[in-house]
Write a protein that holds these residues in place. Structure first.
Motif, PDB file in Angstrom:
ATOM      1  N   PHE A  53       0.853  -1.190   0.000  1.00 31.99           N
ATOM      2  CA  PHE A  53       0.000   0.000   0.000  1.00 31.99           C
ATOM      3  C   PHE A  53       0.888   1.239   0.000  1.00 31.99           C
ATOM      4  O   PHE A  53       1.940   1.255   0.639  1.00 31.99           O
ATOM      5  N   VAL A  54       0.438   2.281  -0.652  1.00 31.87           N
ATOM      6  CA  VAL A  54       1.221   3.512  -0.721  1.00 31.87           C
ATOM      7  C   VAL A  54       1.042   4.354   0.538  1.00 31.87           C
ATOM      8  O   VAL A  54       1.994   4.940   1.054  1.00 31.87           O
ATOM      9  N   ASP A  55      -0.177   4.415   1.071  1.00 31.35           N
ATOM     10  CA  ASP A  55      -0.444   5.360   2.158  1.00 31.35           C
ATOM     11  C   ASP A  55      -1.288   4.745   3.271  1.00 31.35           C
ATOM     12  O   ASP A  55      -2.182   5.389   3.804  1.00 31.35           O
ATOM     13  N   ASN A  56      -1.009   3.508   3.643  1.00 30.66           N
ATOM     14  CA  ASN A  56      -1.752   2.854   4.716  1.00 30.66           C
ATOM     15  C   ASN A  56      -1.064   3.117   6.052  1.00 30.66           C
ATOM     16  O   ASN A  56       0.159   3.019   6.148  1.00 30.66           O
ATOM     17  N   HIS A  57      -1.831   3.447   7.092  1.00 32.73           N
ATOM     18  CA  HIS A  57      -1.216   3.797   8.375  1.00 32.73           C
ATOM     19  C   HIS A  57      -1.007   2.586   9.283  1.00 32.73           C
ATOM     20  O   HIS A  57      -0.473   2.725  10.381  1.00 32.73           O
ATOM     21  N   ILE A  58      -1.382   1.396   8.816  1.00 36.99           N
ATOM     22  CA  ILE A  58      -1.190   0.167   9.589  1.00 36.99           C
ATOM     23  C   ILE A  58      -0.214  -0.781   8.884  1.00 36.99           C
ATOM     24  O   ILE A  58       0.772  -1.228   9.462  1.00 36.99           O
ATOM     25  N   HIS A  59      -0.488  -1.084   7.625  1.00 32.56           N
ATOM     26  CA  HIS A  59       0.326  -2.034   6.855  1.00 32.56           C
ATOM     27  C   HIS A  59       1.305  -1.236   5.991  1.00 32.56           C
ATOM     28  O   HIS A  59       0.955  -0.749   4.917  1.00 32.56           O
ATOM     29  N   VAL A  60       2.551  -1.107   6.460  1.00 24.30           N
ATOM     30  CA  VAL A  60       3.497  -0.175   5.837  1.00 24.30           C
ATOM     31  C   VAL A  60       4.644  -0.881   5.113  1.00 24.30           C
ATOM     32  O   VAL A  60       5.552  -0.222   4.613  1.00 24.30           O
ATOM     33  N   GLY A  61       4.598  -2.201   5.047  1.00 22.30           N
ATOM     34  CA  GLY A  61       5.722  -2.946   4.504  1.00 22.30           C
ATOM     35  C   GLY A  61       5.570  -3.333   3.043  1.00 22.30           C
ATOM     36  O   GLY A  61       4.796  -2.746   2.282  1.00 22.30           O
ATOM     37  N   TYR A  62       6.300  -4.371   2.693  1.00 17.28           N
ATOM     38  CA  TYR A  62       6.419  -4.794   1.302  1.00 17.28           C
ATOM     39  C   TYR A  62       5.826  -6.184   1.087  1.00 17.28           C
ATOM     40  O   TYR A  62       5.580  -6.943   2.023  1.00 17.28           O
ATOM     41  N   GLY A  63       5.612  -6.482  -0.180  1.00 19.78           N
ATOM     42  CA  GLY A  63       5.219  -7.810  -0.620  1.00 19.78           C
ATOM     43  C   GLY A  63       5.869  -8.051  -1.971  1.00 19.78           C
ATOM     44  O   GLY A  63       6.803  -7.337  -2.356  1.00 19.78           O
ATOM     45  N   TYR A  64       5.370  -9.032  -2.703  1.00 22.37           N
ATOM     46  CA  TYR A  64       5.969  -9.370  -3.991  1.00 22.37           C
ATOM     47  C   TYR A  64       4.900  -9.549  -5.062  1.00 22.37           C
ATOM     48  O   TYR A  64       3.803 -10.039  -4.786  1.00 22.37           O
ATOM     49  N   THR A  65       5.259  -9.169  -6.271  1.00 18.47           N
ATOM     50  CA  THR A  65       4.449  -9.544  -7.423  1.00 18.47           C
ATOM     51  C   THR A  65       4.790 -10.992  -7.781  1.00 18.47           C
ATOM     52  O   THR A  65       5.771 -11.553  -7.282  1.00 18.47           O
ATOM     53  N   VAL A  66       3.992 -11.591  -8.637  1.00 19.56           N
ATOM     54  CA  VAL A  66       4.375 -12.898  -9.176  1.00 19.56           C
ATOM     55  C   VAL A  66       5.370 -12.693 -10.312  1.00 19.56           C
ATOM     56  O   VAL A  66       5.400 -11.635 -10.957  1.00 19.56           O
ATOM     57  N   ASP A  67       6.191 -13.682 -10.551  1.00 21.37           N
ATOM     58  CA  ASP A  67       7.028 -13.708 -11.741  1.00 21.37           C
ATOM     59  C   ASP A  67       6.131 -14.173 -12.892  1.00 21.37           C
ATOM     60  O   ASP A  67       5.729 -15.340 -12.939  1.00 21.37           O
ATOM     61  N   VAL A  68       5.793 -13.272 -13.787  1.00 26.04           N
ATOM     62  CA  VAL A  68       4.816 -13.571 -14.839  1.00 26.04           C
ATOM     63  C   VAL A  68       5.290 -14.703 -15.742  1.00 26.04           C
ATOM     64  O   VAL A  68       4.498 -15.574 -16.139  1.00 26.04           O
ATOM     65  N   ASP A  69       6.574 -14.729 -16.068  1.00 27.94           N
ATOM     66  CA  ASP A  69       7.089 -15.798 -16.938  1.00 27.94           C
ATOM     67  C   ASP A  69       6.927 -17.164 -16.283  1.00 27.94           C
ATOM     68  O   ASP A  69       6.520 -18.138 -16.934  1.00 27.94           O
ATOM     69  N   ASP A  70       7.254 -17.245 -14.993  1.00 24.79           N
ATOM     70  CA  ASP A  70       7.110 -18.519 -14.292  1.00 24.79           C
ATOM     71  C   ASP A  70       5.634 -18.900 -14.162  1.00 24.79           C
ATOM     72  O   ASP A  70       5.277 -20.081 -14.246  1.00 24.79           O
ATOM     73  N   ALA A  71       4.779 -17.892 -13.960  1.00 19.37           N
ATOM     74  CA  ALA A  71       3.340 -18.144 -13.887  1.00 19.37           C
ATOM     75  C   ALA A  71       2.824 -18.706 -15.208  1.00 19.37           C
ATOM     76  O   ALA A  71       1.996 -19.635 -15.227  1.00 19.37           O
ATOM     77  N   LEU A  72       3.305 -18.171 -16.315  1.00 15.41           N
ATOM     78  CA  LEU A  72       2.894 -18.670 -17.633  1.00 15.41           C
ATOM     79  C   LEU A  72       3.327 -20.118 -17.827  1.00 15.41           C
ATOM     80  O   LEU A  72       2.551 -20.958 -18.304  1.00 15.41           O
ATOM     81  N   ASP A  73       4.565 -20.417 -17.450  1.00 15.12           N
ATOM     82  CA  ASP A  73       5.064 -21.789 -17.605  1.00 15.12           C
ATOM     83  C   ASP A  73       4.245 -22.767 -16.769  1.00 15.12           C
ATOM     84  O   ASP A  73       3.850 -23.838 -17.243  1.00 15.12           O
ATOM     85  N   LYS A  74       3.983 -22.397 -15.515  1.00 12.50           N
ATOM     86  CA  LYS A  74       3.241 -23.294 -14.630  1.00 12.50           C
ATOM     87  C   LYS A  74       1.789 -23.434 -15.086  1.00 12.50           C
ATOM     88  O   LYS A  74       1.223 -24.534 -15.060  1.00 12.50           O
ATOM     89  N   ALA A  75       1.177 -22.332 -15.519  1.00 14.44           N
ATOM     90  CA  ALA A  75      -0.212 -22.392 -15.977  1.00 14.44           C
ATOM     91  C   ALA A  75      -0.341 -23.318 -17.187  1.00 14.44           C
ATOM     92  O   ALA A  75      -1.264 -24.145 -17.256  1.00 14.44           O
ATOM     93  N   CYS A  76       0.573 -23.200 -18.130  1.00 14.46           N
ATOM     94  CA  CYS A  76       0.512 -24.051 -19.325  1.00 14.46           C
ATOM     95  C   CYS A  76       0.739 -25.519 -18.964  1.00 14.46           C
ATOM     96  O   CYS A  76       0.085 -26.414 -19.519  1.00 14.46           O
ATOM     97  N   GLU A  77       1.655 -25.760 -18.037  1.00 11.91           N
ATOM     98  CA  GLU A  77       1.889 -27.134 -17.587  1.00 11.91           C
ATOM     99  C   GLU A  77       0.624 -27.730 -16.975  1.00 11.91           C
ATOM    100  O   GLU A  77       0.263 -28.884 -17.255  1.00 11.91           O
ATOM    101  N   ILE A  78      -0.065 -26.942 -16.156  1.00 10.55           N
ATOM    102  CA  ILE A  78      -1.295 -27.419 -15.516  1.00 10.55           C
ATOM    103  C   ILE A  78      -2.396 -27.626 -16.552  1.00 10.55           C
ATOM    104  O   ILE A  78      -3.082 -28.664 -16.566  1.00 10.55           O
ATOM    105  N   LEU A  79      -2.582 -26.655 -17.440  1.00  8.78           N
ATOM    106  CA  LEU A  79      -3.655 -26.741 -18.434  1.00  8.78           C
ATOM    107  C   LEU A  79      -3.441 -27.897 -19.402  1.00  8.78           C
ATOM    108  O   LEU A  79      -4.407 -28.469 -19.919  1.00  8.78           O
TER     109      LEU A  79
END
Length: 369
Positions: A306-332
């Motif tokens: 969040f950019v301006d949250n007064h409680i949750h002020v830390g970080y997280g991660y996006t997904v790696d889109v390339d890895d998501a594509l590989d895994k999605a295709c493998e599953i499908l």
């Protein structure tokens, strides 16, 4: 039933949010052990206990900060307001706050607000680590969210039991076109839920294969990136769904995208696995507690949740889109195998821990330990 051991459970009654739904499940289970008095979060300052009640406040940050702001009208500082609130909470046998951590760090204000409680409860180990890392000194318990056993045990919901026209049309579309359906839940907080990554992912996936369609579940009609969504042929299902309708939607879809950048648990991942529908999400989130390693993908960029949250002020991660594509295709490309593995994993691992009945036992033990 515990003799003389009564609970006051304070939660949002004045409007319905995700905290409300979880709180109602908690209350339903706690009533198996003792008498539970329900109180709206807006009226928390009006409770004057005359017996040794245990108090649950859910969510703790919203309700506690609101009360502190009221006290500050007559006090010169936050410290004095917190001290006055602590005196009131001393009247309870135990005061327990329940909340989440949407990022890897909590603000100094959030840490200060936890000090008026004897213990706090969070739904994941990710959330607990965030609290402890940020300096929370009171005991932090992990009590996960759960599901009713029907989510694990009931067979696929038949079409004839569904009156929701959007879901009936979706069923027809799948059976007429043979498309494999990807499901993404975005009730609120599109950035935190990973909507930008979903769009990039789906644009690339559509170039690689023509046998997929993306279903986006929202609260109201999709109102962001509308033209882009139309161009991609994204299907928008919106509005409130019953438990059975949600099960039907998971049963109908083939893969759930859990692309959240942050969050304290993310129920849609657990719900999907319980119905035997595989889920993909990155390996740095709260969902690690219930996701099998063979469905986790690499994380991408480290970002502020969040950019301006007064409680949750830390970080997280996006997904790696390339890895998501590989895994999605493998599953499908191996859908029957992955659905079978997902259902087997839910039955052998998740059903033992992630049920509301089990959650109720944990809450009762914390309340009177």
């Amino acid at each position: 039933m515990g003799r003389g051991r009564y609970i006051i459970y304070c939660y949002p009654i004045w409007h319905t949010v995700s905290f409300t739904l979880i709180a109602k499940k908690h209350i339903e289970q706690l009533k198996r052990y003792t008498r539970v008095y329900e109180w709206d979060e807006l009226s928390l300052p009006d409770i004057y206990p005359v017996k040794p009640y245990t108090l649950f406040v859910h969510p703790l940050f919203g309700a506690t900060w609101r009360w502190c702001q009221m006290i500050k009208l007559g006090e010169p500082s936050l410290d004095r307001a917190v001290a006055q609130l602590s005196k009131r909470f001393d009247k309870y046998e135990k005061a327990i706050g329940i909340d989440v951590a949407d990022s890897d760090r909590m603000s100094d204000l959030a840490v200060r607000l936890t000090e008026v409680y004897d213990e706090v409860i969070v739904p994941s180990n990710f959330a607990r680590e965030s609290y402890v890392r940020s300096g929370v000194k009171v005991k932090v318990n992990v009590v996960p969210h759960g599901l009713d056993r029907e989510w694990y045990d009931s067979p696929p919901v038949p079409l004839e039991r569904i009156n929701n026209q959007a879901l009936r049309v979706l069923w027809q579309l799948k059976h007429m076109t043979g498309k494999k359906l990807l499901l993404f839940w975005m009730w609120h907080s599109p950035e935190r839920k990973g909507w930008p990554e979903v769009l990039i992912f789906y644009e690339h996936l559509k170039r690689e294969r023509d046998d997929v369609a993306l279903v986006v579940k929202t609260g109201g009609p999709l109102d962001i990136d509308v033209e882009r969504a139309k161009r991609l042929g994204i299907i928008n299902v919106f509005g409130w769904l019953t438990e059975e309708e949600k099960m039907f939607l998971y049963d109908l879809c083939d893969l759930t995208l859990l692309f959240s950048r942050g969050g304290g648990f993310e129920m849609n991942g657990l719900e999907s696995l319980a119905r035997g529908t595989p889920v993909i999400g990155h390996r740095m989130g709260a969902w690690k507690d219930y996701m099998p390693s063979w469905l986790l993908i690499r994380e991408g960029l480290k970002v502020r949740v969040f950019v301006d949250n007064h409680i949750h002020v830390g970080y997280g991660y996006t997904v790696d889109v390339d890895d998501a594509l590989d895994k999605a295709c493998e599953i499908l490309d191996n859908l029957d195998e992955y659905k079978e593995r997902s259902k087997e994993y839910a039955d052998t691992h998740l059903k033992r821990q992630f049920t509301w009945e089990n959650v109720g036992k944990m809450l009762w033990q914390i309340a009177y330990s």
